[in-house]
Write a protein that holds these residues in place. Structure first.
Motif, PDB file in Angstrom:
ATOM      1  N   GLY A 443       0.803  -1.348  -0.104  1.00 61.76           N
ATOM      2  CA  GLY A 443      -0.068   0.006   0.151  1.00 61.76           C
ATOM      3  C   GLY A 443       0.759   1.182   0.004  1.00 61.76           C
ATOM      4  N   PRO A 444       1.885   1.498   0.941  1.00 56.15           N
ATOM      5  CA  PRO A 444       2.560   2.629   0.853  1.00 56.15           C
ATOM      6  C   PRO A 444       3.339   2.840  -0.336  1.00 56.15           C
ATOM      7  N   GLN A 445       4.050   1.847  -0.836  1.00 54.73           N
ATOM      8  CA  GLN A 445       4.854   2.104  -2.059  1.00 54.73           C
ATOM      9  C   GLN A 445       3.829   2.318  -3.105  1.00 54.73           C
ATOM     10  N   MET A 446       2.719   1.754  -3.258  1.00 53.59           N
ATOM     11  CA  MET A 446       1.847   2.158  -4.584  1.00 53.59           C
ATOM     12  C   MET A 446       1.371   3.717  -4.206  1.00 53.59           C
ATOM     13  N   THR A 447       1.163   4.208  -3.242  1.00 54.67           N
ATOM     14  CA  THR A 447       0.791   5.393  -2.862  1.00 54.67           C
ATOM     15  C   THR A 447       2.034   6.199  -3.359  1.00 54.67           C
ATOM     16  N   ALA A 448       3.231   5.816  -2.849  1.00 53.26           N
ATOM     17  CA  ALA A 448       4.329   6.857  -3.187  1.00 53.26           C
ATOM     18  C   ALA A 448       4.799   6.865  -4.727  1.00 53.26           C
ATOM     19  N   ALA A 449       4.193   5.684  -5.238  1.00 54.35           N
ATOM     20  CA  ALA A 449       4.545   5.827  -6.919  1.00 54.35           C
ATOM     21  C   ALA A 449       3.253   6.525  -7.554  1.00 54.35           C
ATOM     22  N   GLY A 450       2.383   7.203  -6.859  1.00 54.76           N
ATOM     23  CA  GLY A 450       1.333   8.001  -7.505  1.00 54.76           C
ATOM     24  C   GLY A 450       0.134   7.157  -7.934  1.00 54.76           C
ATOM     25  N   VAL A 451      -0.297   6.039  -7.399  1.00 54.59           N
ATOM     26  CA  VAL A 451      -1.464   5.296  -7.460  1.00 54.59           C
ATOM     27  C   VAL A 451      -2.551   5.916  -6.676  1.00 54.59           C
ATOM     28  N   PRO A 452      -3.673   6.369  -7.076  1.00 54.68           N
ATOM     29  CA  PRO A 452      -4.650   7.002  -6.388  1.00 54.68           C
ATOM     30  C   PRO A 452      -5.246   6.068  -5.221  1.00 54.68           C
ATOM     31  N   PRO A 453      -5.528   6.647  -4.286  1.00 57.99           N
ATOM     32  CA  PRO A 453      -5.897   6.112  -2.862  1.00 57.99           C
ATOM     33  C   PRO A 453      -7.017   4.935  -2.894  1.00 57.99           C
ATOM     34  N   PRO A 454      -7.993   5.482  -3.983  1.00 64.17           N
ATOM     35  CA  PRO A 454      -9.139   4.324  -4.081  1.00 64.17           C
ATOM     36  C   PRO A 454      -8.503   3.105  -4.717  1.00 64.17           C
ATOM     37  N   GLY A 481       2.484  -6.312 -15.248  1.00 61.94           N
ATOM     38  CA  GLY A 481       1.386  -5.404 -15.470  1.00 61.94           C
ATOM     39  C   GLY A 481      -0.110  -6.148 -16.376  1.00 61.94           C
ATOM     40  N   GLN A 482       0.357  -6.936 -17.228  1.00 61.96           N
ATOM     41  CA  GLN A 482      -0.673  -7.773 -17.866  1.00 61.96           C
ATOM     42  C   GLN A 482      -1.393  -8.993 -17.053  1.00 61.96           C
ATOM     43  N   THR A 483      -0.459  -9.524 -16.023  1.00 57.26           N
ATOM     44  CA  THR A 483      -0.886 -10.383 -15.105  1.00 57.26           C
ATOM     45  C   THR A 483      -1.914  -9.659 -13.986  1.00 57.26           C
ATOM     46  N   ILE A 484      -1.578  -8.508 -13.614  1.00 60.69           N
ATOM     47  CA  ILE A 484      -2.408  -7.633 -12.904  1.00 60.69           C
ATOM     48  C   ILE A 484      -3.722  -7.337 -13.722  1.00 60.69           C
ATOM     49  N   ALA A 495     -10.527   1.223 -16.160  1.00 61.28           N
ATOM     50  CA  ALA A 495     -10.134   2.340 -15.167  1.00 61.28           C
ATOM     51  C   ALA A 495      -8.790   1.996 -14.562  1.00 61.28           C
ATOM     52  N   LEU A 496      -8.387   0.711 -14.744  1.00 59.22           N
ATOM     53  CA  LEU A 496      -6.970   0.665 -13.937  1.00 59.22           C
ATOM     54  C   LEU A 496      -5.919   0.659 -14.774  1.00 59.22           C
ATOM     55  N   GLU A 497      -6.126   0.674 -16.022  1.00 57.06           N
ATOM     56  CA  GLU A 497      -5.224   0.540 -17.016  1.00 57.06           C
ATOM     57  C   GLU A 497      -4.098   1.900 -17.041  1.00 57.06           C
ATOM     58  N   PRO A 498      -4.841   2.870 -16.836  1.00 60.86           N
ATOM     59  CA  PRO A 498      -3.606   4.187 -16.721  1.00 60.86           C
ATOM     60  C   PRO A 498      -2.566   4.221 -15.641  1.00 60.86           C
ATOM     61  N   PHE A 499      -3.336   3.481 -14.645  1.00 63.66           N
ATOM     62  CA  PHE A 499      -2.156   3.335 -13.592  1.00 63.66           C
ATOM     63  C   PHE A 499      -1.166   2.133 -13.250  1.00 63.66           C
ATOM     64  N   ILE A 500      -1.442   1.279 -14.234  1.00 67.21           N
ATOM     65  CA  ILE A 500      -0.627   0.084 -14.238  1.00 67.21           C
ATOM     66  C   ILE A 500       0.814   0.292 -14.042  1.00 67.21           C
ATOM     67  N   GLY A 501       1.439   1.101 -14.649  1.00 65.20           N
ATOM     68  CA  GLY A 501       2.804   1.537 -14.888  1.00 65.20           C
ATOM     69  C   GLY A 501       3.293   1.922 -13.220  1.00 65.20           C
ATOM     70  N   SER A 502       2.475   2.516 -12.662  1.00 63.39           N
ATOM     71  CA  SER A 502       2.758   3.004 -11.121  1.00 63.39           C
ATOM     72  C   SER A 502       2.501   1.901 -10.190  1.00 63.39           C
ATOM     73  N   ILE A 503       1.413   0.979 -10.307  1.00 60.34           N
ATOM     74  CA  ILE A 503       1.234   0.178  -9.632  1.00 60.34           C
ATOM     75  C   ILE A 503       2.352  -1.025  -9.746  1.00 60.34           C
ATOM     76  N   VAL A 504       2.982  -1.260 -10.779  1.00 62.40           N
ATOM     77  CA  VAL A 504       3.922  -2.086 -11.015  1.00 62.40           C
ATOM     78  C   VAL A 504       5.412  -1.558 -10.177  1.00 62.40           C
ATOM     79  N   GLU A 505       5.600  -0.300 -10.608  1.00 65.67           N
ATOM     80  CA  GLU A 505       6.679   0.273  -9.754  1.00 65.67           C
ATOM     81  C   GLU A 505       6.411   0.413  -8.163  1.00 65.67           C
ATOM     82  N   GLY A 506       5.375   0.682  -7.594  1.00 63.72           N
ATOM     83  CA  GLY A 506       4.986   0.210  -6.144  1.00 63.72           C
ATOM     84  C   GLY A 506       5.118  -1.160  -5.941  1.00 63.72           C
ATOM     85  N   ILE A 507       4.774  -2.106  -6.482  1.00 61.42           N
ATOM     86  CA  ILE A 507       5.046  -3.484  -6.244  1.00 61.42           C
ATOM     87  C   ILE A 507       6.672  -3.840  -6.112  1.00 61.42           C
TER      88      ILE A 507
END
Length: 565
Positions: A443-454, A481-484, A495-507
């Motif tokens: 959670g914290p790393q996704m937030t730091a990578a710019g993933v929206p709180p929701p 990214g594709q696995t997620i 809705a999720l696809e625009p943030f997939i790069g940030s999500i991967v960065e957070g993971i």
């Protein structure tokens, strides 16, 4: 400090000392034979590591990643004292050959595995055989060469491990990528058969005359149960709390078992681990130092290959090459430290300094992040290798120099045992630390990578309900990214696809911090190991297999007389 009385007062006979009467060429041929056995065991440890992430991904076994390594160390650890004692009773040659045969059977079966359950079972069988390779081979070297000579040949020992550490990942990665991971186990078979032939042809069968066949069955049974419950309990911690019966309950049973084992050993006619050896201060210090040094080191070699593959996208082959700086440092320091000890006879502060260097490198690795430059990580690994090398090479010389010749086999096996159990306990603990930290940091790393709180909250809810298993996201050879995206409902993908790069960065960030967190326990372990090494008495290296000159008789016992520190 009082020492147990030695049983021999004269120069050993040919039956007691196989080095007497053997030519230098004969010794070198025997050394080659046992080094093949050492290479077999070392190769298996290094060839599996880079391929293991791919194996557990293909077998859908990411939840049991640590178990694939732990079971091998568990069975090899438990079997080590039995192999060492057996080599004193029945002779080095038959015990060494039997261990190689069991190892090869386990290798063949591991290659045939079709699921994680089969792989774990067959790796266990493989580990039983592996338990004989290191202690018996090192005991043979101790038979052939005096402690003063031994330092020269520890260079061979370091070179064998170094070659295995370099060649193993390359072979493992190449076979995994171009043939099949099954072949990383089959490759052991031709090497093992060659080793078997040379051991059968060259190695004499020598038994310790004082050893009897009053095998400590009761102590052996208690020991096996206690160590099994201990390691299984520690491994289960990553799946439950300390209060769970399969975690805290198993560990409690293990602690009771260890106490019962100690009581049984004091009463046994032929104890598996002779309590009398622990009256020797240098021996005891070496055991403690080796345990914690191994504890500190194992985290680096388990999770770093996975970090290179998952975070940086390295192939299995290149993740093996990425460990080359560590191995270069290990080879160099192992060879040089052996030569220094052989020429100077001094080893105490060499070992203390080496362990301190390993602790420093481990402390640096706690700063690992997904953005850490690779040259920096490689420098940390090189420092770690410089520190680890002498702990492999020198402690064998120290222990074999400190004990009576007739207990050389069991003392050497005990040293290997403490190394193995240190690594086994470390694997269980770092696996728990990694899993807990990874879950906490997502959670914290996704937030730091710019993933929206929701979105972060949605990931947390999906994880808590079991709809999304983050363990399955850490497999290799897939597009994260594709696995997620494939794991979420189709209505949410857009809705999720625009943030997939940030999500991967957070993971990736959470994964890196989880790996870094595992090194903190290594810093503490290295500090304890350094203190233990500093308490040892430095004995003059013996120039023969006669009783140790650094020990003098006083009123029927032996008094330890260290050389000047």
């Amino acid at each position: 400090m009082m020492e147990p009385a030695y049983l021999e007062d004269e120069i050993p006979s040919l039956e007691e000392d196989p080095a007497l009467g053997l030519s230098h060429r004969a010794k070198m041929e025997i050394l080659f034979a046992v080094m093949l056995g050492l290479f077999l065991g070392a190769l298996d440890q290094t060839i599996v590591g880079p391929a293991l992430p791919t194996i557990v991904t293909q077998l859908s076994g990411n939840d049991y990643y640590v178990w694939a390594v732990t079971i091998y160390l568990l069975t090899s650890t438990i079997s080590i004292p039995f192999w060492g004692k057996g080599s004193d009773v029945f002779g080095r040659k038959p015990i060494f050959m039997l261990g190689i045969v069991i190892f090869l059977i386990g290798s063949a079966l591991s290659g045939l595995s079709q699921n994680m359950g089969m792989l774990i079972l067959f790796r266990g069988i493989q580990g039983i055989g592996a338990g004989s390779l290191f202690p018996v081979a090192l005991a043979v070297i101790g038979d052939l060469f005096t402690p003063q000579e031994r330092g020269k040949y520890q260079g061979f020992f370091g070179a064998v491990f170094g070659i295995a550490f370099v060649v193993g990942p390359l072979i493992g990665g190449f076979l995994t990528e171009n043939v099949s991971w099954h072949w990383i186990f089959y490759v052991n078979i031709p090497i093992g058969l060659v080793s078997l032939y040379f051991v059968w042809r060259l190695l004499p069968t020598v038994k310790t005359p004082q050893a009897t066949r009053n095998f400590d069955i009761l102590g052996g049974g208690i020991f096996t149960v206690a160590i099994t419950f201990l390691l299984v309990g520690l491994t289960n911690k990553q799946f439950g709390d300390w209060t769970d019966p399969t975690v805290g309950g198993f560990i409690a049973i293990a602690l009771v078992g260890i106490v019962l084992f100690a009581m049984a050993e004091f009463r046994a006619k032929e104890p598996i681990i002779p309590p009398s050896l622990f009256r020797i201060r240098t021996y005891t210090s070496s055991m403690i130092a080796s345990f914690f040094a191994s504890f500190a080191f194992f985290g680096a070699i388990v999770f770093l290959p996975r970090w290179f593959q998952f975070v940086h996208g390295f192939s299995p082959t290149f993740s093996g090459l990425a460990a080359l700086p560590l191995m270069v440092g290990l080879i160099f320091s192992s060879i040089v430290s052996g030569l220094i000890v052989s020429r100077t006879g001094r080893y105490k502060w060499l070992t203390v300094g080496s362990i301190a260097l390993m602790g420093l490198s481990t402390a640096l690795m706690t700063q690992l992040t997904s953005d850490t430059p690779l040259p920096t990580v490689w420098f940390w690994m090189f420092l770690s290798g410089l520190g680890v090398g002498p702990t492999f090479a020198v402690f064998t010389i120290i222990v074999q120099n400190a004990v009576p010749f007739h207990e050389l086999g069991v003392a050497t096996s005990n040293l290997t045992f403490f190394r193995q159990i240190g690594g086994s306990v470390a694997l269980a603990i770092v696996g728990t630390i990694f899993g807990t930290t990874f879950a906490e940091q997502i959670g914290p790393q996704m937030t730091a990578a710019g993933v929206p709180p929701p979105v972060v909250a949605g990931f947390g809810q999906a994880s808590s309900t079991g709809a999304l298993d983050f363990n399955n996201l850490t497999g290799v050879g897939v597009d994260l990214g594709q696995t997620i995206l494939a794991a979420v409902p189709a209505a949410l993908r857009a809705a999720l696809e625009p943030f997939i790069g940030s999500i991967v960065e957070g993971i990736h960030g959470a994964f890196s911090l989880a790996v870094a967190q595992t090194f903190y326990i290594g810093v503490v372990a290295a500090a304890i190991a350094a203190v233990a090494a500093a308490t040892m008495h430095e004995h003059a290296l013996r120039t023969s297999h006669a009783p140790e000159p650094a020990l003098e008789r006083s009123q029927g016992a032996l008094v330890e007389v260290p050389i000047n520190d």
